[in-house]
Design a protein around this motif. Structure first.
Motif, PDB file in Angstrom:
ATOM      1  N   VAL A   5      11.803 -53.221  50.297  1.00 44.27           N
ATOM      2  CA  VAL A   5      13.192 -53.620  50.545  1.00 44.27           C
ATOM      3  C   VAL A   5      13.267 -55.144  50.463  1.00 44.27           C
ATOM      4  N   PHE A   6      14.478 -55.674  50.182  1.00 46.72           N
ATOM      5  CA  PHE A   6      14.691 -57.119  50.098  1.00 46.72           C
ATOM      6  C   PHE A   6      15.598 -57.549  51.245  1.00 46.72           C
ATOM      7  N   VAL A   7      15.006 -58.367  52.122  1.00 48.78           N
ATOM      8  CA  VAL A   7      15.741 -58.908  53.257  1.00 48.78           C
ATOM      9  C   VAL A   7      16.312 -60.268  52.850  1.00 48.78           C
ATOM     10  N   VAL A   8      17.615 -60.481  53.035  1.00 51.71           N
ATOM     11  CA  VAL A   8      18.256 -61.758  52.712  1.00 51.71           C
ATOM     12  C   VAL A   8      18.178 -62.652  53.942  1.00 51.71           C
ATOM     13  N   ASP A   9      17.363 -63.722  53.835  1.00 49.33           N
ATOM     14  CA  ASP A   9      17.193 -64.647  54.950  1.00 49.33           C
ATOM     15  C   ASP A   9      18.392 -65.580  55.053  1.00 49.33           C
ATOM     16  N   GLU A  10      18.318 -66.463  56.047  1.00 50.03           N
ATOM     17  CA  GLU A  10      19.414 -67.403  56.274  1.00 50.03           C
ATOM     18  C   GLU A  10      19.618 -68.346  55.099  1.00 50.03           C
ATOM     19  N   ALA A  31      10.870 -59.946  49.920  1.00 52.56           N
ATOM     20  CA  ALA A  31      10.398 -58.576  49.703  1.00 52.56           C
ATOM     21  C   ALA A  31       9.533 -58.124  50.877  1.00 52.56           C
ATOM     22  N   VAL A  32       9.827 -56.941  51.403  1.00 53.77           N
ATOM     23  CA  VAL A  32       9.086 -56.384  52.539  1.00 53.77           C
ATOM     24  C   VAL A  32       8.673 -54.953  52.179  1.00 53.77           C
ATOM     25  N   THR A  33       7.391 -54.670  52.322  1.00 53.20           N
ATOM     26  CA  THR A  33       6.888 -53.312  52.104  1.00 53.20           C
ATOM     27  C   THR A  33       7.074 -52.492  53.381  1.00 53.20           C
ATOM     28  N   VAL A  34       7.660 -51.308  53.237  1.00 49.54           N
ATOM     29  CA  VAL A  34       7.925 -50.444  54.395  1.00 49.54           C
ATOM     30  C   VAL A  34       7.355 -49.054  54.137  1.00 49.54           C
ATOM     31  N   GLN A  35       7.228 -48.290  55.217  1.00 51.01           N
ATOM     32  CA  GLN A  35       6.858 -46.881  55.141  1.00 51.01           C
ATOM     33  C   GLN A  35       8.069 -46.058  55.562  1.00 51.01           C
ATOM     34  N   THR A  36       8.400 -45.079  54.775  1.00 52.05           N
ATOM     35  CA  THR A  36       9.583 -44.268  55.048  1.00 52.05           C
ATOM     36  C   THR A  36       9.216 -43.040  55.865  1.00 52.05           C
ATOM     37  N   GLY A  37      10.243 -42.530  56.562  1.00 52.33           N
ATOM     38  CA  GLY A  37      10.031 -41.354  57.399  1.00 52.33           C
ATOM     39  C   GLY A  37      11.134 -40.336  57.211  1.00 52.33           C
ATOM     40  N   THR A  38      11.746 -39.959  58.304  1.00 54.52           N
ATOM     41  CA  THR A  38      12.747 -38.887  58.291  1.00 54.52           C
ATOM     42  C   THR A  38      14.075 -39.379  57.731  1.00 54.52           C
ATOM     43  N   SER A  39      14.687 -38.552  56.877  1.00 54.34           N
ATOM     44  CA  SER A  39      16.001 -38.867  56.317  1.00 54.34           C
ATOM     45  C   SER A  39      17.098 -38.312  57.214  1.00 54.34           C
ATOM     46  N   GLN A  40      18.232 -39.013  57.202  1.00 55.26           N
ATOM     47  CA  GLN A  40      19.407 -38.557  57.936  1.00 55.26           C
ATOM     48  C   GLN A  40      20.638 -38.965  57.138  1.00 55.26           C
ATOM     49  N   GLY A  41      21.091 -38.055  56.278  1.00 51.96           N
ATOM     50  CA  GLY A  41      22.213 -38.374  55.410  1.00 51.96           C
ATOM     51  C   GLY A  41      21.830 -39.463  54.411  1.00 51.96           C
ATOM     52  N   GLY A  56       8.140 -51.163  59.303  1.00 57.84           N
ATOM     53  CA  GLY A  56       7.673 -52.349  58.580  1.00 57.84           C
ATOM     54  C   GLY A  56       8.259 -53.612  59.198  1.00 57.84           C
ATOM     55  N   ASP A  57       8.126 -54.718  58.492  1.00 53.53           N
ATOM     56  CA  ASP A  57       8.591 -56.021  58.996  1.00 53.53           C
ATOM     57  C   ASP A  57      10.088 -56.178  58.752  1.00 53.53           C
ATOM     58  N   VAL A  58      10.846 -55.242  59.308  1.00 48.96           N
ATOM     59  CA  VAL A  58      12.308 -55.279  59.215  1.00 48.96           C
ATOM     60  C   VAL A  58      12.850 -55.064  60.620  1.00 48.96           C
ATOM     61  N   GLN A  59      13.853 -55.911  60.995  1.00 43.99           N
ATOM     62  CA  GLN A  59      14.400 -55.863  62.333  1.00 43.99           C
ATOM     63  C   GLN A  59      15.852 -55.403  62.297  1.00 43.99           C
ATOM     64  N   PRO A  60      16.315 -54.742  63.366  1.00 41.35           N
ATOM     65  CA  PRO A  60      17.727 -54.366  63.423  1.00 41.35           C
ATOM     66  C   PRO A  60      18.626 -55.592  63.280  1.00 41.35           C
ATOM     67  N   GLY A  61      19.711 -55.470  62.503  1.00 37.59           N
ATOM     68  CA  GLY A  61      20.645 -56.578  62.308  1.00 37.59           C
ATOM     69  C   GLY A  61      20.378 -57.413  61.076  1.00 37.59           C
ATOM     70  N   GLU A  62      19.204 -57.315  60.465  1.00 40.35           N
ATOM     71  CA  GLU A  62      18.927 -58.079  59.254  1.00 40.35           C
ATOM     72  C   GLU A  62      19.707 -57.488  58.074  1.00 40.35           C
ATOM     73  N   ARG A  63      19.996 -58.372  57.084  1.00 40.30           N
ATOM     74  CA  ARG A  63      20.760 -57.970  55.921  1.00 40.30           C
ATOM     75  C   ARG A  63      19.816 -57.559  54.795  1.00 40.30           C
ATOM     76  N   LEU A  64      20.123 -56.392  54.196  1.00 42.25           N
ATOM     77  CA  LEU A  64      19.306 -55.861  53.107  1.00 42.25           C
ATOM     78  C   LEU A  64      20.165 -55.713  51.850  1.00 42.25           C
ATOM     79  N   VAL A  65      19.546 -55.958  50.699  1.00 39.84           N
ATOM     80  CA  VAL A  65      20.208 -55.733  49.419  1.00 39.84           C
ATOM     81  C   VAL A  65      20.246 -54.237  49.158  1.00 39.84           C
ATOM     82  N   THR A  66      21.439 -53.699  48.847  1.00 40.54           N
ATOM     83  CA  THR A  66      21.587 -52.259  48.641  1.00 40.54           C
ATOM     84  C   THR A  66      21.872 -51.889  47.192  1.00 40.54           C
TER      85      THR A  66
END
Length: 416
Positions: A319-324, A330-340, A347-357
């Motif tokens: 995933v790509f986190v947009v910093d200030e 670029a951050v490598t993550v491990q995926t788990g359960t899907s929900q919709g 991974g090194d991603v925190q709640p509230g950070e902005r991600l490119v979709t």
């Protein structure tokens, strides 16, 4: 952050709760075979009948001898009849009377012999008769005492032992006769007949295979990373493809705590039990049907991101986190359960950070991006680039088509 429930899918096969190869406990000739493959039988129903004529004759003979032994024991236990005791008493009194008469004659004979009236032989005969009469009295008295006291305890116990031994003989023959009728050990369906009418079966030879199908089981393998998500007694959904999409409720009855790790398997056997119904003498769930088990784990608090944020082109989940400073990290993550539209990540991603979709496959690490967030009343952004907007939950996902004068790569954002 959000709450997710893990869903575990596993494939298995419908199996009977109990399957028994019913065997004959005795050798014999099959004279009746009333069941057929697929037939439903109740516990105690006849599956096969062996020839029993000779054994019936032996049993009748043993029962007759048992009645004789019982009468002998009853005679000894009750003692002599009162008439026999009275008869012995009468004989004793008659012997006593005869003994008195013989004694008197012997006494007179002695007197007459002293007077030389009779010979020595006549006197000796009278004495002999008196002594013989006295012995008859003793014998009659002993017989009367015997009949009054009854039979000896040793005789009674010997008769009782003979009676008991014959009872065991009869019981053994009755059991052997009953075992010549082979019956169903439980309610179930005849899966296969192993013998036919007129055939000889040996001791222990198979007769029919019987399956209990009022309840069925599904045996599945659950991977090690999911087996701790389930527990005994948990309710699960079972989908039988042959019966449509309606789930059937089941219950986890066994979780075997051992995998076949020596063969390289890290999955654990799990047994799910469910009820079955019989429609027109046929079970709805049949052995061998393909079953899909849906296990649901306990709710967990996890970090969720939009699925469109993940770039898998490199073989990893990035995933790509947009910093200030508006750079895409670029951050490598491990995926788990899907929900919709969202998916659990670690991974090194925190709640509230902005991600490119959108457009993540065109980005490079630390590339400068322009975040397009505002629009005017005509729907145009400040640099006149086209912008479409779609709401997903409480978040805004923007899709940007870059213009020819853009100096940096625009990116659609998802705010956590």
């Amino acid at each position: 952050m959000g709450t997710v429930t893990s869903t575990i899918h596993a494939l298995g096969t419908v199996m009977p709760v109990d399957t028994s190869v019913v065997a004959s406990s005795l050798p014999g000739l099959v004279v009746d075979m009333p069941v057929r493959d697929g037939q439903f039988v109740r516990q105690g129903d006849t599956l096969a009948q062996l020839r029993r004529v000779e054994l019936s004759i032996r049993l009748a003979e043993a029962r007759a001898l048992l009645r004789q032994r019982e009468q002998e024991l009853a005679q000894l236990e009750s003692g002599y009849r009162s008439e026999e005791v009275s008869q012995a008493l009468a004989r004793m009194k008659a012997a006593e009377a005869l003994s008195k008469y013989a004694a008197a004659r012997a006494e007179r004979a002695e007197q007459l012999h002293a007077q030389d009236t009779i010979s020595d032989e006549e006197r000796d005969e009278s004495v002999y008769q008196a002594e013989n009469a006295a012995q008859a009295v003793a014998e009659a008295e002993a017989d009367h005492r015997l009949k009054s006291a009854g039979y000896r305890n040793e005789e009674v116990e010997a008769a009782r032992a003979a009676r008991d031994a014959q009872q065991h003989v009869v019981a053994r023959l009755e059991d052997e006769l009953a075992r010549r009728r082979i019956e169903a050990p439980f309610d179930g369906f005849v899966i296969q007949r192993h013998t036919e009418l007129g055939q000889w079966v040996d001791e222990g030879g198979p007769v029919v295979t019987l399956a209990r199908l009022d309840e069925v089981e599904v045996h599945v393998q659950v991977e090690e990373n999911a087996v701790n998500e389930i527990q005994l007694g948990q309710q699960v959904d079972v989908l039988i493809e042959a019966l449509g999409d309606e789930p059937i409720p089941g219950e986890i009855r066994q979780i075997v705590p051992r995998s076949d790790w020596q063969q390289g398997s890290r999955s654990f056997p799990v047994v799910v039990r469910m009820s079955n119904t019989v429609v027109e003498h046929q079970p709805r769930l049949k052995e061998g049907m393909l079953a899909r088990i849906i296990f649901r784990g306990a709710p967990r608090e996890v970090l969720l991101i939009d699925k469109d944020s993940i770039d898998r082109s490199s073989g990893e989940s990035i995933v790509f986190v947009v910093d200030e400073d508006s750079r895409a990290r670029a951050v490598t993550v491990q995926t788990g359960t899907s929900q919709g539209q969202f998916i659990e990540v670690v991974g090194d991603v925190q709640p509230g950070e902005r991600l490119v979709t959108e457009g993540v496959e065109r980005l490079r690490p630390f590339q400068q991006v322009t975040v397009l967030e505002g629009k005017n009343s005509n729907g145009a952004v400040a640099d006149a680039a086209e912008l479409t907007e779609q709401s997903v939950g409480d978040e805004t996902v923007a899709s940007h088509q870059p213009g020819p004068d853009d100096a940096t790569t625009p990116a659609a954002m998802s705010g956590g």
